[in-house]
Write a protein that holds these residues in place. Structure first.
Motif, PDB file in Angstrom:
ATOM      1  N   ASN A  52       0.852  -1.188   0.000  1.00 44.80           N
ATOM      2  CA  ASN A  52       0.000   0.000   0.000  1.00 44.80           C
ATOM      3  C   ASN A  52       0.889   1.239   0.000  1.00 44.80           C
ATOM      4  O   ASN A  52       0.959   1.980   0.977  1.00 44.80           O
ATOM      5  CB  ASN A  52      -0.928  -0.011   1.216  1.00 44.80           C
ATOM      6  CG  ASN A  52      -1.953   1.105   1.160  1.00 44.80           C
ATOM      7  OD1 ASN A  52      -2.163   1.719   0.110  1.00 44.80           O
ATOM      8  ND2 ASN A  52      -2.578   1.381   2.285  1.00 44.80           N
ATOM      9  N   ARG A  53       1.582   1.476  -1.128  1.00 45.30           N
ATOM     10  CA  ARG A  53       2.581   2.530  -1.204  1.00 45.30           C
ATOM     11  C   ARG A  53       1.968   3.920  -1.077  1.00 45.30           C
ATOM     12  O   ARG A  53       2.546   4.809  -0.466  1.00 45.30           O
ATOM     13  CB  ARG A  53       3.331   2.400  -2.534  1.00 45.30           C
ATOM     14  CG  ARG A  53       4.535   3.281  -2.678  1.00 45.30           C
ATOM     15  CD  ARG A  53       5.215   3.042  -4.016  1.00 45.30           C
ATOM     16  NE  ARG A  53       5.508   1.623  -4.209  1.00 45.30           N
ATOM     17  CZ  ARG A  53       5.912   1.100  -5.368  1.00 45.30           C
ATOM     18  NH1 ARG A  53       6.043   1.866  -6.419  1.00 45.30           N
ATOM     19  NH2 ARG A  53       6.173  -0.186  -5.453  1.00 45.30           N
ATOM     20  N   ALA A  54       0.794   4.109  -1.670  1.00 50.17           N
ATOM     21  CA  ALA A  54       0.185   5.442  -1.696  1.00 50.17           C
ATOM     22  C   ALA A  54      -0.077   5.976  -0.291  1.00 50.17           C
ATOM     23  O   ALA A  54       0.070   7.175  -0.036  1.00 50.17           O
ATOM     24  CB  ALA A  54      -1.105   5.409  -2.502  1.00 50.17           C
ATOM     25  N   ALA A  55      -0.441   5.103   0.631  1.00 49.66           N
ATOM     26  CA  ALA A  55      -0.786   5.547   1.980  1.00 49.66           C
ATOM     27  C   ALA A  55       0.394   6.168   2.712  1.00 49.66           C
ATOM     28  O   ALA A  55       0.207   6.886   3.699  1.00 49.66           O
ATOM     29  CB  ALA A  55      -1.339   4.373   2.783  1.00 49.66           C
ATOM     30  N   HIS A  56       1.613   5.924   2.212  1.00 50.54           N
ATOM     31  CA  HIS A  56       2.818   6.459   2.845  1.00 50.54           C
ATOM     32  C   HIS A  56       3.495   7.520   1.967  1.00 50.54           C
ATOM     33  O   HIS A  56       4.629   7.890   2.228  1.00 50.54           O
ATOM     34  CB  HIS A  56       3.799   5.327   3.128  1.00 50.54           C
ATOM     35  CG  HIS A  56       3.218   4.232   3.972  1.00 50.54           C
ATOM     36  ND1 HIS A  56       3.172   4.305   5.346  1.00 50.54           N
ATOM     37  CD2 HIS A  56       2.625   3.063   3.626  1.00 50.54           C
ATOM     38  CE1 HIS A  56       2.597   3.210   5.825  1.00 50.54           C
ATOM     39  NE2 HIS A  56       2.254   2.438   4.804  1.00 50.54           N
ATOM     40  N   THR A  57       2.777   7.997   0.945  1.00 49.94           N
ATOM     41  CA  THR A  57       3.390   8.885  -0.042  1.00 49.94           C
ATOM     42  C   THR A  57       2.569  10.151  -0.222  1.00 49.94           C
ATOM     43  O   THR A  57       1.341  10.094  -0.323  1.00 49.94           O
ATOM     44  CB  THR A  57       3.521   8.165  -1.402  1.00 49.94           C
ATOM     45  OG1 THR A  57       4.262   6.959  -1.231  1.00 49.94           O
ATOM     46  CG2 THR A  57       4.223   9.044  -2.425  1.00 49.94           C
ATOM     47  N   GLU A  58       3.258  11.287  -0.265  1.00 51.37           N
ATOM     48  CA  GLU A  58       2.606  12.563  -0.560  1.00 51.37           C
ATOM     49  C   GLU A  58       2.775  12.911  -2.035  1.00 51.37           C
ATOM     50  O   GLU A  58       3.829  12.638  -2.628  1.00 51.37           O
ATOM     51  CB  GLU A  58       3.220  13.687   0.280  1.00 51.37           C
ATOM     52  CG  GLU A  58       2.935  13.579   1.768  1.00 51.37           C
ATOM     53  CD  GLU A  58       3.697  14.631   2.556  1.00 51.37           C
ATOM     54  OE1 GLU A  58       3.047  15.344   3.339  1.00 51.37           O
ATOM     55  OE2 GLU A  58       4.918  14.738   2.387  1.00 51.37           O
ATOM     56  N   ILE A  59       1.771  13.507  -2.617  1.00 52.09           N
ATOM     57  CA  ILE A  59       1.906  14.118  -3.944  1.00 52.09           C
ATOM     58  C   ILE A  59       2.645  15.432  -3.728  1.00 52.09           C
ATOM     59  O   ILE A  59       2.214  16.278  -2.932  1.00 52.09           O
ATOM     60  CB  ILE A  59       0.525  14.387  -4.579  1.00 52.09           C
ATOM     61  CG1 ILE A  59      -0.263  13.080  -4.722  1.00 52.09           C
ATOM     62  CG2 ILE A  59       0.697  15.079  -5.929  1.00 52.09           C
ATOM     63  CD1 ILE A  59       0.358  12.066  -5.663  1.00 52.09           C
ATOM     64  N   ALA A  60       3.786  15.608  -4.408  1.00 51.23           N
ATOM     65  CA  ALA A  60       4.639  16.766  -4.118  1.00 51.23           C
ATOM     66  C   ALA A  60       4.888  17.586  -5.373  1.00 51.23           C
ATOM     67  O   ALA A  60       5.232  17.040  -6.424  1.00 51.23           O
ATOM     68  CB  ALA A  60       5.967  16.293  -3.527  1.00 51.23           C
ATOM     69  N   PHE A  61       4.723  18.897  -5.243  1.00 52.79           N
ATOM     70  CA  PHE A  61       4.999  19.830  -6.345  1.00 52.79           C
ATOM     71  C   PHE A  61       6.200  20.685  -5.952  1.00 52.79           C
ATOM     72  O   PHE A  61       6.118  21.527  -5.058  1.00 52.79           O
ATOM     73  CB  PHE A  61       3.780  20.708  -6.615  1.00 52.79           C
ATOM     74  CG  PHE A  61       2.565  19.935  -7.052  1.00 52.79           C
ATOM     75  CD1 PHE A  61       2.510  19.350  -8.305  1.00 52.79           C
ATOM     76  CD2 PHE A  61       1.489  19.772  -6.191  1.00 52.79           C
ATOM     77  CE1 PHE A  61       1.395  18.622  -8.715  1.00 52.79           C
ATOM     78  CE2 PHE A  61       0.370  19.050  -6.580  1.00 52.79           C
ATOM     79  CZ  PHE A  61       0.320  18.472  -7.850  1.00 52.79           C
ATOM     80  N   PHE A  62       7.314  20.438  -6.619  1.00 51.80           N
ATOM     81  CA  PHE A  62       8.564  21.125  -6.314  1.00 51.80           C
ATOM     82  C   PHE A  62       9.046  21.908  -7.528  1.00 51.80           C
ATOM     83  O   PHE A  62       8.622  21.662  -8.641  1.00 51.80           O
ATOM     84  CB  PHE A  62       9.655  20.124  -5.911  1.00 51.80           C
ATOM     85  CG  PHE A  62       9.388  19.388  -4.626  1.00 51.80           C
ATOM     86  CD1 PHE A  62       8.775  20.021  -3.555  1.00 51.80           C
ATOM     87  CD2 PHE A  62       9.770  18.064  -4.481  1.00 51.80           C
ATOM     88  CE1 PHE A  62       8.540  19.348  -2.364  1.00 51.80           C
ATOM     89  CE2 PHE A  62       9.546  17.382  -3.294  1.00 51.80           C
ATOM     90  CZ  PHE A  62       8.922  18.032  -2.239  1.00 51.80           C
ATOM     91  N   GLY A  63       9.984  22.840  -7.278  1.00 55.55           N
ATOM     92  CA  GLY A  63      10.742  23.422  -8.385  1.00 55.55           C
ATOM     93  C   GLY A  63      10.516  24.874  -8.690  1.00 55.55           C
ATOM     94  O   GLY A  63      11.466  25.625  -8.769  1.00 55.55           O
ATOM     95  N   GLY A  64       9.282  25.315  -8.886  1.00 55.28           N
ATOM     96  CA  GLY A  64       9.106  26.639  -9.464  1.00 55.28           C
ATOM     97  C   GLY A  64       8.295  27.616  -8.654  1.00 55.28           C
ATOM     98  O   GLY A  64       7.440  28.306  -9.200  1.00 55.28           O
ATOM     99  N   SER A  65       8.517  27.694  -7.347  1.00 52.37           N
ATOM    100  CA  SER A  65       7.739  28.604  -6.500  1.00 52.37           C
ATOM    101  C   SER A  65       6.252  28.400  -6.757  1.00 52.37           C
ATOM    102  O   SER A  65       5.558  29.254  -7.319  1.00 52.37           O
ATOM    103  CB  SER A  65       8.152  30.058  -6.745  1.00 52.37           C
ATOM    104  OG  SER A  65       9.500  30.246  -6.378  1.00 52.37           O
ATOM    105  N   PHE A  66       5.775  27.254  -6.346  1.00 50.07           N
ATOM    106  CA  PHE A  66       4.472  26.750  -6.769  1.00 50.07           C
ATOM    107  C   PHE A  66       3.328  27.731  -6.568  1.00 50.07           C
ATOM    108  O   PHE A  66       2.452  27.861  -7.423  1.00 50.07           O
ATOM    109  CB  PHE A  66       4.178  25.435  -6.025  1.00 50.07           C
ATOM    110  CG  PHE A  66       2.946  24.744  -6.499  1.00 50.07           C
ATOM    111  CD1 PHE A  66       2.949  24.022  -7.679  1.00 50.07           C
ATOM    112  CD2 PHE A  66       1.761  24.812  -5.770  1.00 50.07           C
ATOM    113  CE1 PHE A  66       1.809  23.381  -8.128  1.00 50.07           C
ATOM    114  CE2 PHE A  66       0.617  24.179  -6.203  1.00 50.07           C
ATOM    115  CZ  PHE A  66       0.641  23.454  -7.390  1.00 50.07           C
ATOM    116  N   THR A  67       3.298  28.449  -5.454  1.00 49.24           N
ATOM    117  CA  THR A  67       2.169  29.336  -5.197  1.00 49.24           C
ATOM    118  C   THR A  67       2.218  30.623  -6.018  1.00 49.24           C
ATOM    119  O   THR A  67       1.290  31.440  -5.937  1.00 49.24           O
ATOM    120  CB  THR A  67       2.086  29.708  -3.706  1.00 49.24           C
ATOM    121  OG1 THR A  67       3.297  30.380  -3.335  1.00 49.24           O
ATOM    122  CG2 THR A  67       1.901  28.474  -2.850  1.00 49.24           C
TER     123      THR A  67
END
Length: 333
Positions: A52-67
């Motif tokens: 159950n890999r998803a339960a231990h994983t965050e969706i992450a947005f990195f790199g370009g000053s996301f907000t």
């Protein structure tokens, strides 16, 4: 299972500044904006399998000053992340941004999509270092943004750099102290690497900037890591990822594909040094270590053993299944 993230790197769209060290294309190897469909498709593929890999994983947005990327793009990607959490069982949504990319309005938007962690690229808490490197924000901006994130109940992560122009080892330690006052849950530490196409590369070629040596960077980070961890802050990354763009094209600086392991090995050696020099005369000893610690106890290419020989210590390092990670035992041969 150890927690991790499924990272999506956003091109350099959100940042209004051009920092001295920054070449996001080289760092991420990615010029094209990821789409919401790609996020969901990749997340679905990664979630499949016996564990159950998803339960231990965050969706992450990195790199370009996301907000700071265009709002419709940001909300579309956040919606995709929320879908992955709600329908594919992912743990949460993590993102990185600049300190001046946080506002009450932004916080409200992040909460509406269920964002669980925000990392701020502080880099330094010395205003002169920030100014010299074109960061476009102040140390107080870091303090203010961190306060808003924590007040909203979102996990706070902070990122710092070592070896920036104008900074010193002692300055980095002061930055660490100031970051700890903000009560971050996590921190990343990045030694400065000279990348092509950056202002830093121009300074380096002109002789106006001397990067840290690998030894200097490892020695400093081996002081910073325990300082954070002993104060309850998890160090989740040390050194840039082993990306092809950085590995093949960096011009100078303390880049190493296993930089974090070098630092952990140095920390281990420092602990052993304190004990050996205090209580054991030069000679031959067996050092029993946790099986999980064997590689860092030896050092890369057994460099720690060579180090000890210079001080007339002949150490035989042996794994011991009974020892927990982080502990070791020294016995005379």
């Amino acid at each position: 299972m150890k927690s991790g993230n499924l990272a999506f790197f956003v091109p350099h769209l959100g940042c209004p500044y051009h920092c001295s060290f920054c070449d996001q294309t080289c760092i991420t190897g990615n010029r094209r904006m990821v789409s919401a469909d790609e996020v969901i498709r990749t997340a679905r593929e990664q979630a499949q399998g016996p564990e159950n890999r998803a339960a231990h994983t965050e969706i992450a947005f990195f790199g370009g000053s996301f907000t700071l990327i265009p709002r419709p793009v940001m909300t579309e990607l956040l919606a995709a992340g929320a879908y992955c959490v709600q329908n594919l069982g992912y743990k949460g949504i993590r993102l990185s941004t600049r300190p001046d990319g946080i506002s009450p309005e932004i916080i409200k938007t992040l909460l509406s999509f269920g964002v669980t962690a925000v990392e701020l690229g502080a880099q330094s808490m010395e205003d002169e270092v920030l100014r010299k490197n074109g960061r476009g924000h102040t140390a107080q901006d870091v303090v203010d943004a961190a306060g808003q994130i924590r007040s909203a109940g979102i996990e706070l992560g902070l990122q710092m750099m070592t070896g920036l122009p104008g900074d010193t080892a002692e300055g980095a330690l002061k930055t660490a102290d100031k970051l700890l006052r903000l009560s971050p849950a996590t921190v990343r530490i990045y030694p400065t690497i000279v990348l092509p196409g950056t202002l830093l590369a121009d300074w380096y070629r002109q002789g106006a900037y001397t990067p840290q040596s690998l030894e200097e960077a490892v020695s400093l980070c081996a002081r910073l890591i325990p300082h954070f961890e002993e104060n309850g802050c998890r160090v989740i990354r040390v050194g840039l990822h082993d990306e092809t763009g950085v590995r093949d094209h960096h011009l100078a600086g303390p880049y190493h594909p296993a930089f974090g392991e070098l630092c952990r090995s140095r920390i281990y050696r420092n602990r052993m040094e304190k004990l050996l020099f205090s209580f054991y005369p030069a000679g031959s000893y067996t050092v029993f270590v946790s099986c999980q610690d064997l590689s860092i106890a030896l050092g890369q290419k057994k460099e720690n053993l060579a180090y000890w020989k210079d001080f007339h210590y002949n150490l035989h390092v042996v794994p011991d299944t009974a020892l927990p990670r982080g502990e070791f035992r020294i016995c005379s041969i």
